[in-house]
Design an enzyme around this catalytic site. Structure first.
Site, short mmCIF file in Angstrom:
data_model
loop_
_atom_site.label_atom_id
_atom_site.label_comp_id
_atom_site.label_asym_id
_atom_site.label_seq_id
_atom_site.Cartn_x
_atom_site.Cartn_y
_atom_site.Cartn_z
N SER A 1 -3.41 -3.22 -0.59
CA SER A 1 -2.31 -3.98 -0.01
C SER A 1 -2.77 -5.39 0.36
O SER A 1 -3.79 -5.55 1.02
CB SER A 1 -1.81 -3.25 1.24
OG SER A 1 -0.88 -4.06 1.91
N GLY A 2 -2.00 -6.39 -0.05
CA GLY A 2 -2.39 -7.79 0.15
C GLY A 2 -2.60 -8.20 1.59
O GLY A 2 -3.52 -8.94 1.91
N HIS A 3 -1.74 -7.71 2.49
CA HIS A 3 -1.78 -8.24 3.86
C HIS A 3 -2.93 -7.70 4.71
O HIS A 3 -3.10 -8.11 5.85
CB HIS A 3 -0.43 -8.04 4.57
CG HIS A 3 -0.11 -6.65 5.00
ND1 HIS A 3 -0.30 -6.23 6.29
CD2 HIS A 3 0.39 -5.59 4.33
CE1 HIS A 3 0.10 -4.96 6.40
NE2 HIS A 3 0.52 -4.55 5.23
N THR B 1 11.97 -7.94 -10.87
CA THR B 1 11.32 -9.23 -11.14
C THR B 1 10.06 -9.38 -10.29
O THR B 1 10.10 -9.16 -9.08
CB THR B 1 12.31 -10.38 -10.84
OG1 THR B 1 13.48 -10.16 -11.62
CG2 THR B 1 11.71 -11.73 -11.17
N GLY C 1 0.81 -1.21 0.00
CA GLY C 1 0.00 0.00 0.00
C GLY C 1 0.84 1.26 0.00
O GLY C 1 0.53 2.24 -0.69
N ASN D 1 -7.73 3.95 8.67
CA ASN D 1 -7.15 2.77 9.29
C ASN D 1 -7.25 2.77 10.81
O ASN D 1 -7.18 1.73 11.44
CB ASN D 1 -5.69 2.59 8.86
CG ASN D 1 -4.89 3.86 8.94
OD1 ASN D 1 -5.24 4.86 8.31
ND2 ASN D 1 -3.84 3.85 9.72
N CYS E 1 2.45 2.60 13.10
CA CYS E 1 3.56 3.44 12.68
C CYS E 1 3.88 4.51 13.71
O CYS E 1 4.99 5.00 13.79
CB CYS E 1 3.26 4.10 11.35
SG CYS E 1 2.29 3.08 10.26
N GLN F 1 -7.70 -0.14 3.49
CA GLN F 1 -8.55 -0.71 4.53
C GLN F 1 -9.91 -1.16 4.01
O GLN F 1 -10.62 -1.91 4.68
CB GLN F 1 -8.76 0.32 5.66
CG GLN F 1 -7.52 0.60 6.48
CD GLN F 1 -7.16 -0.54 7.43
OE1 GLN F 1 -8.00 -1.32 7.87
NE2 GLN F 1 -5.89 -0.66 7.74
#
Ligand SMILES: *Cc1c(COP(=O)(O)O)cnc(C)c1O
Length: 394
Positions: free
Chosen positions: A198-200, A236, A69, A150, A323, A178
């Protein structure tokens, strides 16, 4: 052990984990290699792109894979800035409660001569579209407003803000990290030009995400090198993580409606339980919020002590964002909705998913009640409040 910090990160789904690990072992070819083993990776990559595009109502060419993200936010904003600068438009509209990936990118752009207007976030944790409209000027090149916050979970009127940007012919980016996988997101209906994910945050892997950019919005590469992602991001491709992310998103969307019924009921029970604690208040609108988000302020205590004592009881939660924890400043989000410093310090975020049991929900309520009472027992601020030397705010 009760995990109640899903806004910070989520557990990978079993299917996503299986997908990722099996691809890492068996399908490790470079997607840029010409032999069929490499081309197999390329196919998996492009299938993931297509699947993600379909889920958010985009075209596959409009999806760019990133490391998450934060990178997607940086690239969206930087790209709009490059387009703006070329046209002599160096003004950006955003809000005070954005994620630091947005706010710190804007801070960097200010040093490069851009002007930034942050619209107010009201006490209910919501932005008013009319105020975004008023903030837009002839030299505005971008509006960037998050889909859902968030920390306090409030869901913004993205469709309306997008419509205003469209009318005013200004690019609109939304940090939807979110929101994606938790509430319905449709880039056409929502009138967005760029969107970060964002994947997580939806049971996919960490270190992978994507940026949607509408056809005709040229992206500037942040990373120079090979010609991957059509020259818009060198390096890659992490095919196993990308495929696992696409699968996790599909699973999240498929179960969303059913899961959200459960999550909302449990969330509301937690809100009800916390409301029984005197001199406390929910942060942000009670209903226009993400299904799994509860955020409260308890007057007279320190959020960090609350977290540590909850941790002792096996409950994992958050105060402010991950954060900012470790710094003594209260959450910029809570300050943005008008909480004063003392009150903002006593905040707690609980973010749940559908796997939490009713017993765990009751355990959270009971433990928070106990810990808040315990901490108030030796808090000098609480003593001043009770003795009338200070006035209660909540
Ligand atoms: C988690 C989060 C990000 C950062 O995503 P990463 O993949 O961890 O870089 C950005 N914006 C919001 C709103 C988030 O919740």
């Amino acid at each position: 052990m009760i995990y109640a910090d899903n806004a910070a990160t989520t557990r990978m789904s079993d299917a996503a984990y299986e997908k990722m690990t099996s691809l890492m072992k068996d399908t490790y070819g470079n997607a840029s290699s010409l032999y069929s083993f490499g081309q197999r990776s390329k196919e998996i990559l492009e299938d993931a792109r297509e699947d993600i595009a379909n889920i958010i109502n985009a075209d596959r060419k409009e999806i760019l894979f990133t490391s998450g993200g934060s990178e997607a936010d940086n690239q969206a904003i930087r790209s709009a800035a490059v387009i703006g600068k070329r046209k002599g438009k160096m003004h950006i509209v955003s809000s005070a409660f954005e994620h630091h990936a947005v706010l710190h990118t804007l801070r960097a752009l200010k040093k490069e001569g851009f002007e930034v207007t942050l619209v107010d976030v009201h006490e209910d944790g919501l932005i008013r579209p009319s105020e975004v409209e008023e903030a837009i000027r002839d030299d505005t090149c971008l509006v960037t407003i998050m889909y859902a916050n968030n920390e306090i979970g409030t869901i913004q009127p993205i469709e309306e803000i997008g419509a205003i940007c469209k009318k005013k012919d200004v690019l609109f980016h939304t940090d939807a990290v979110q929101a994606i996988g938790h509430i319905p997101v449709d880039v056409i209906k929502d009138n967005v030009d760029m969107l970060s994910a964002s994947g997580h945050k939806f049971n996919g892997p960490k270190g992978v995400g994507f940026l949607y950019a509408r056809k005709g919005v040229p992206l500037t590469s942040l990373i120079e090198g090979g010609a991957q992602e059509k020259g818009r991001r060198a390096g890659t491709e992490n095919v196993p993580a990308i495929a696992a992310m696409a699968l996790a998103l599909q699973e999240s969307v498929d179960k969303m409606e059913e899961a959200n019924k459960t999550i909302v009921a449990k969330r509301n029970r937690i809100i009800e339980g916390f409301s029984e604690i005197e001199h406390s208040a929910i942060n942000g609108d009670a209903t226009k919020r993400l299904p799994g988000n509860v955020n409260f302020c308890f007057e007279g205590i320190e959020g960090e002590s609350l977290l540590l004592l909850l941790d002792d009881k096996g409950i994992m939660a958050s105060s402010g964002s991950a954060c900012t924890s470790g710094s003594l400043d209260p959450s910029h989000v809570l300050l943005a909705i008008g909480r004063v410093h003392d009150v903002a310090h006593g905040s707690l975020r609980i973010s749940i998913d559908e796997t939490i049991s009713d017993e765990d929900v009751e355990e959270i309520i009971k433990s928070v009640k106990e810990v808040v009472e315990y901490l108030r027992g030796f808090s000098p601020i609480w003593r001043d409040l009770v003795n009338g030397r200070k006035e209660f705010i909540l």
